[in-house]
Design a protein around this motif. Structure first.
Motif, PDB file in Angstrom:
ATOM      1  N   TRP A   3      18.893 -11.116 -23.138  1.00  0.00           N
ATOM      2  CA  TRP A   3      17.482 -11.479 -23.082  1.00  0.00           C
ATOM      3  C   TRP A   3      17.280 -12.869 -22.488  1.00  0.00           C
ATOM      4  O   TRP A   3      17.958 -13.813 -22.849  1.00  0.00           O
ATOM      5  CB  TRP A   3      16.871 -11.402 -24.475  1.00  0.00           C
ATOM      6  CG  TRP A   3      16.896 -10.016 -25.027  1.00  0.00           C
ATOM      7  CD1 TRP A   3      17.779  -9.513 -25.937  1.00  0.00           C
ATOM      8  CD2 TRP A   3      16.037  -8.939 -24.671  1.00  0.00           C
ATOM      9  NE1 TRP A   3      17.514  -8.178 -26.165  1.00  0.00           N
ATOM     10  CE2 TRP A   3      16.442  -7.810 -25.404  1.00  0.00           C
ATOM     11  CE3 TRP A   3      14.959  -8.821 -23.787  1.00  0.00           C
ATOM     12  CZ2 TRP A   3      15.798  -6.579 -25.293  1.00  0.00           C
ATOM     13  CZ3 TRP A   3      14.322  -7.592 -23.688  1.00  0.00           C
ATOM     14  CH2 TRP A   3      14.748  -6.483 -24.438  1.00  0.00           C
ATOM     15  N   ASP A   5      14.339 -15.804 -21.795  1.00  0.00           N
ATOM     16  CA  ASP A   5      13.005 -16.309 -22.126  1.00  0.00           C
ATOM     17  C   ASP A   5      12.306 -16.656 -20.813  1.00  0.00           C
ATOM     18  O   ASP A   5      12.759 -17.521 -20.066  1.00  0.00           O
ATOM     19  CB  ASP A   5      13.125 -17.546 -23.023  1.00  0.00           C
ATOM     20  CG  ASP A   5      11.783 -18.065 -23.502  1.00  0.00           C
ATOM     21  OD1 ASP A   5      10.780 -17.980 -22.758  1.00  0.00           O
ATOM     22  OD2 ASP A   5      11.731 -18.579 -24.633  1.00  0.00           O
ATOM     23  N   THR A  90      11.222  -5.455 -22.094  1.00  0.00           N
ATOM     24  CA  THR A  90      10.680  -6.736 -22.539  1.00  0.00           C
ATOM     25  C   THR A  90      10.480  -6.679 -24.039  1.00  0.00           C
ATOM     26  O   THR A  90      10.440  -5.603 -24.640  1.00  0.00           O
ATOM     27  CB  THR A  90       9.307  -7.046 -21.897  1.00  0.00           C
ATOM     28  OG1 THR A  90       8.386  -6.022 -22.259  1.00  0.00           O
ATOM     29  CG2 THR A  90       9.398  -7.166 -20.392  1.00  0.00           C
ATOM     30  N   GLU A  93       8.799 -12.393 -28.980  1.00  0.00           N
ATOM     31  CA  GLU A  93       9.292 -13.000 -30.224  1.00  0.00           C
ATOM     32  C   GLU A  93       8.731 -14.399 -30.333  1.00  0.00           C
ATOM     33  O   GLU A  93       8.921 -15.226 -29.430  1.00  0.00           O
ATOM     34  CB  GLU A  93      10.822 -13.074 -30.234  1.00  0.00           C
ATOM     35  CG  GLU A  93      11.506 -11.762 -30.469  1.00  0.00           C
ATOM     36  CD  GLU A  93      13.021 -11.916 -30.598  1.00  0.00           C
ATOM     37  OE1 GLU A  93      13.536 -13.060 -30.566  1.00  0.00           O
ATOM     38  OE2 GLU A  93      13.688 -10.885 -30.702  1.00  0.00           O
ATOM     39  N   ARG A  96       6.877 -15.835 -27.407  1.00  0.00           N
ATOM     40  CA  ARG A  96       7.625 -15.965 -26.148  1.00  0.00           C
ATOM     41  C   ARG A  96       7.954 -14.576 -25.604  1.00  0.00           C
ATOM     42  O   ARG A  96       8.265 -13.654 -26.364  1.00  0.00           O
ATOM     43  CB  ARG A  96       8.932 -16.737 -26.359  1.00  0.00           C
ATOM     44  CG  ARG A  96       8.782 -18.112 -26.973  1.00  0.00           C
ATOM     45  CD  ARG A  96       8.071 -19.095 -26.123  1.00  0.00           C
ATOM     46  NE  ARG A  96       8.821 -19.386 -24.900  1.00  0.00           N
ATOM     47  CZ  ARG A  96       8.374 -20.197 -23.938  1.00  0.00           C
ATOM     48  NH1 ARG A  96       7.201 -20.794 -24.049  1.00  0.00           N
ATOM     49  NH2 ARG A  96       9.103 -20.424 -22.865  1.00  0.00           N
ATOM     50  N   LEU A  98      10.430 -12.178 -23.662  1.00  0.00           N
ATOM     51  CA  LEU A  98      11.846 -12.047 -23.328  1.00  0.00           C
ATOM     52  C   LEU A  98      12.022 -10.847 -22.405  1.00  0.00           C
ATOM     53  O   LEU A  98      11.463  -9.775 -22.645  1.00  0.00           O
ATOM     54  CB  LEU A  98      12.685 -11.866 -24.597  1.00  0.00           C
ATOM     55  CG  LEU A  98      12.531 -12.964 -25.650  1.00  0.00           C
ATOM     56  CD1 LEU A  98      13.342 -12.623 -26.885  1.00  0.00           C
ATOM     57  CD2 LEU A  98      12.941 -14.305 -25.092  1.00  0.00           C
TER      58      LEU A  98
END
Length: 110
Positions: A3, A5, A90, A93, A96, A98
């Motif tokens: 992942w 960000d 996607t 979290e 945000r 990811l």
């Protein structure tokens, strides 16, 4: 999955999109709801229209050039149109976004 960000969800307006430039080409990231995002290839397979500039409605996007409609979930063209765009996993979290970088690393250059 690996992942990455790519930014805050609040950086994308509701029913809007932003571009993420990668070494493998551009990815369009769409925000369809308060905490829901989808990522797809940015180019329509019909005429190469920039999907990130299209109209987001429900969980679909309409190409700004010739009105082809694509599902943001599956990438499949809807209605009488035929074709498909790549989609990327996607998740959100802590506000945000990811993006799964694994698929991008395996994608051929744009």
């Amino acid at each position: 999955m690996s992942w990455i960000d790519i930014g805050a969800i609040d950086d994308i307006p509701l029913r809007g999109a932003r571009i993420v430039k990668t070494s493998m080409g551009c990815v369009a990231v769409f925000r369809t709801d308060t905490e829901e995002v989808f990522a797809t290839a940015d180019r329509c397979p019909h005429k190469g229209g920039p999907l990130s500039e299209g109209i987001v409605h429900g969980r679909s996007v309409t190409c700004p050039l010739h009105n082809w409609v694509f599902s943001l979930e599956s990438g499949q063209a809807q209605g009488a149109d035929e074709g498909q765009i790549a989609t990327y996993a996607t998740r959100v979290e802590g506000g945000r976004i990811l993006l799964d970088g694994t698929v991008l690393a395996n994608r051929s250059a744009a």
